[in-house]
Each structure stands twice: as C-alpha cells, then as structure tokens.
Design a protein around this motif. Structure first.
Motif, PDB file in Angstrom:
ATOM      1  N   ALA A  70       0.856  -1.188   0.000  1.00  0.00           N
ATOM      2  CA  ALA A  70       0.000   0.000   0.000  1.00  0.00           C
ATOM      3  C   ALA A  70       0.892   1.238   0.000  1.00  0.00           C
ATOM      4  CB  ALA A  70      -0.910  -0.003   1.223  1.00  0.00           C
ATOM      5  N   VAL A  71       0.778   2.041  -1.043  1.00  0.00           N
ATOM      6  CA  VAL A  71       1.648   3.201  -1.239  1.00  0.00           C
ATOM      7  C   VAL A  71       0.807   4.475  -1.219  1.00  0.00           C
ATOM      8  CG1 VAL A  71       3.247   4.365  -2.806  1.00  0.00           C
ATOM      9  CG2 VAL A  71       3.297   1.865  -2.602  1.00  0.00           C
ATOM     10  N   GLY A  72       1.183   5.409  -0.372  1.00  0.00           N
ATOM     11  CA  GLY A  72       0.553   6.715  -0.358  1.00  0.00           C
ATOM     12  C   GLY A  72       1.397   7.717  -1.122  1.00  0.00           C
ATOM     13  N   PHE A  73       0.741   8.702  -1.717  1.00  0.00           N
ATOM     14  CA  PHE A  73       1.471   9.728  -2.460  1.00  0.00           C
ATOM     15  C   PHE A  73       0.696  11.032  -2.440  1.00  0.00           C
ATOM     16  CE2 PHE A  73      -1.514   7.912  -5.405  1.00  0.00           C
ATOM     17  CZ  PHE A  73      -1.883   8.942  -6.271  1.00  0.00           C
ATOM     18  N   LEU A 117      -2.983  10.941  -0.789  1.00  0.00           N
ATOM     19  CA  LEU A 117      -3.209  11.542   0.527  1.00  0.00           C
ATOM     20  C   LEU A 117      -2.207  12.666   0.746  1.00  0.00           C
ATOM     21  CD1 LEU A 117      -3.402   8.233   2.621  1.00  0.00           C
ATOM     22  CD2 LEU A 117      -5.358   9.656   2.005  1.00  0.00           C
ATOM     23  N   VAL A 118      -2.623  13.689   1.467  1.00  0.00           N
ATOM     24  CA  VAL A 118      -1.681  14.735   1.851  1.00  0.00           C
ATOM     25  C   VAL A 118      -0.722  14.151   2.888  1.00  0.00           C
ATOM     26  CG1 VAL A 118      -3.290  16.598   1.346  1.00  0.00           C
ATOM     27  CG2 VAL A 118      -3.220  15.618   3.646  1.00  0.00           C
ATOM     28  N   LEU A 142       1.139  10.168   7.116  1.00  0.00           N
ATOM     29  CA  LEU A 142       1.842   9.855   8.368  1.00  0.00           C
ATOM     30  C   LEU A 142       0.923   9.125   9.333  1.00  0.00           C
ATOM     31  CD1 LEU A 142       3.845  13.164   8.912  1.00  0.00           C
ATOM     32  CD2 LEU A 142       4.746  10.937   8.206  1.00  0.00           C
ATOM     33  N   LYS A 143      -0.327   9.523   9.370  1.00  0.00           N
ATOM     34  CA  LYS A 143      -1.294   8.852  10.239  1.00  0.00           C
ATOM     35  C   LYS A 143      -1.519   7.415   9.764  1.00  0.00           C
ATOM     36  CE  LYS A 143      -6.073   9.137  11.893  1.00  0.00           C
ATOM     37  NZ  LYS A 143      -7.352   9.911  11.826  1.00  0.00           N
ATOM     38  N   ALA A 144      -1.672   7.232   8.442  1.00  0.00           N
ATOM     39  CA  ALA A 144      -1.913   5.897   7.891  1.00  0.00           C
ATOM     40  C   ALA A 144      -0.703   4.987   8.086  1.00  0.00           C
ATOM     41  CB  ALA A 144      -2.273   6.000   6.412  1.00  0.00           C
ATOM     42  N   LEU A 145       0.491   5.538   7.967  1.00  0.00           N
ATOM     43  CA  LEU A 145       1.702   4.753   8.205  1.00  0.00           C
ATOM     44  C   LEU A 145       1.768   4.290   9.664  1.00  0.00           C
ATOM     45  CD1 LEU A 145       4.233   6.916   6.180  1.00  0.00           C
ATOM     46  CD2 LEU A 145       3.793   4.484   5.764  1.00  0.00           C
TER      47      LEU A 145
END
Length: 291
Positions: free
Chosen positions: A95-98, A128-129, A134-137
């Motif tokens: 799962a990658v956020g950007f 995601l901003v 950071l919250k999701a991580l």
C-alpha cells in the motif's frame, strides 16, 4: 476428510494400474499403499478401483475422481508456491501513499521499479496529503509513503528521493509571462497570489512564507488551496499567479506560462520516501532493496 497422501497414492495406482509399480514409484511397500487406497474409498464412500489378482481397473467413479484428485493436487502445489513467493517478497501487496504533486515526479519511477523487479506484487495506491499519510503509516494501513519533509516519529524511516526547483505559474496574458529572464521574488509584491493551505499543504505554505519573508515581499493571498492541480486550474482561469514544483509543468494548461524563479536555494522542494520501522511485509522489504 481424505489426505493428500491418499490422493497421491490413488493417482499413482490409477496411472500405473499396478500396485507394485505404483508402490515403487512412491518409494513405499505395497501393503501401506493398499491401506491408503482403502482409507480413501471409505472416506468417499464409493469403490474407485476394481482390482483382482491379475489386474487393476478404474471404476466409473474412479475415473471421475482421478480428474478431481489431479486438480486438487495442482491447486495445493500452486497455493504452496504462492505462499513461498509472498514470504520472499515476490508476491503480495504494497500500500503506497502519495501526494498529488509527487505523482508528477517520484511516483512514476517507483511504479516502474516495482513493475520491473516485482511483477507479482500488487501496488495499492492512495492519494493523501502528507499529514494523512503519516497517520496511515502509523496505523499500518500504508506500507510506504511519498511525503513532503515533515517531522516524523522515531518509528518511521525517511529518505529524500527528489529535490527540485520552483516555477512561477502565470496566466498567459500576465506581464511577467512575457519575459525571458528568471522571475524575481520581488516581482510578486502586491500580486494576486494563489497560496497553499497552512494546514493541508503545510510544507509548501511554510516554504513560500519563508521565501517571501526573506525577500521582504508581500503578495496578496487571494485563495488558500491544498492541491497543485487546483492551483493551476485557477491560474489558468486568470485568478492569480502561483509558485509550483518544477514537475507540475508536466500538467499542460493552454493558458499558463511557466517561468523559472531566481531563488537563493535553486532546488528548495524536497520529497521523501518514508516507511514504518518493523514493517514485516516481505514485498515492501524487496521493493526497498530494489530502490
């Protein structure tokens, strides 16, 4: 429920049609092999083999069961292989956020690396901003994030992957759009300026505030926005001017002219890759090795 040993025994006898040869094939003696067949027939409740002192034949039920037995063994082998590939990072999901702006710079390279080195790994993307990444991580719903520099906890590891400059995004009819020299920060004084949100786009907001403060320049902030593409859409509509990362110039707007900006630090925009320490996802470990 029948066992894989019983299925393997049955398939060997069904293919050899001879108990002795089947036992040799399985590196066992005939009595245990006969016992496995008996247990299997008791389990399924039908006679699978018609055997005499001279011959062994499949019953109609045995012929039908042979097809299913082979299918079950194939699926078992495939499941075993899949599990092994997941354990080595050759399969699985990441799962990658950007951030929206990173989609025009580092994200493409990351996806190309994953596709080439780990074709069996599925990449799940979430825009995601930085704050939400950071919250999701921390919660474990993201494995990897592409974020702007931010204070990260001791449980996270961050590395800079991109450094780039800023461009002035100007409506085509704006006087500054016609020049050939880099735009000076002083040229923004008194101009209607599309600014980044101090909360959702905190990194860019603080970066631009520091640039304007150092140059003692005060633009007129008319709107506060989160995403680069939203800012460019308003620039295109003539609502003001803006400063955007160089990679944003890849978004083509017919009504926008991008001009370089003279800055004390020519490449002030940074992008970090970040992940949680102790993340046990083997696919993430494999991707980080290739990156």
């Amino acid at each position: 429920m029948f066992t894989l040993t019983q299925l393997t025994s049955f398939i060997a006898v069904a293919e050899e049609l001879h108990f002795t040869r089947a036992a040799e094939r399985l590196n066992m003696t005939q009595p245990p092999l006969s016992r496995q067949i008996q247990l299997l027939e008791n389990e399924v409740g039908v006679l699978l083999l018609d055997r005499t002192n001279r011959s062994v034949r499949l019953t109609p039920a045995g012929r039908a069961f042979l097809v299913e037995a082979r299918r079950i063994l194939r699926q078992t082998e495939q499941a075993t292989l899949a599990v092994r590939r997941v354990s080595t990072g050759e399969a699985g999901t990441i799962a990658v956020g950007f951030t929206a702006a990173s989609a025009y710079s580092a994200l493409g390279g990351l996806l190309e690396t994953a596709r080439a080195a780990l074709p069996g790994v599925e990449i799940l993307l979430q825009e995601l901003v930085t704050r939400d990444q950071l919250k999701a991580l921390a919660e474990g719903s993201l494995d990897l994030g592409l974020i702007r520099p931010s204070a990260v906890g001791a449980d996270l590891t961050a590395h800079m992957v991109v450094r780039e400059g800023l461009l002035a995004a100007l409506p085509a009819q704006h006087p500054l759009a016609a020049g050939t020299e880099p735009v000076r920060v002083e040229d923004f004084a008194g101009e209607d300026f599309l600014m980044y949100s101090p909360v959702e786009a905190r990194y860019f907001h603080e970066l631009l505030v520091s640039i304007f403060r150092a140059a003692q320049v005060r633009p007129v902030f008319t709107q506060y926005l989160t995403q680069v593409h939203s800012i460019l859409a308003l620039v295109n509509g003539g609502w003001g001017i803006a400063l955007v990362p160089e990679s944003a110039a890849r978004m083509r707007f017919a009504g926008i002219v991008f001009r370089p900006v003279a800055l004390p630090e020519p490449n002030p925009v940074e992008l970090n890759i970040v992940w949680r320490k102790g993340n046990e996802n083997p696919a993430l470990e494999a991707l980080l090795r290739h990156m």
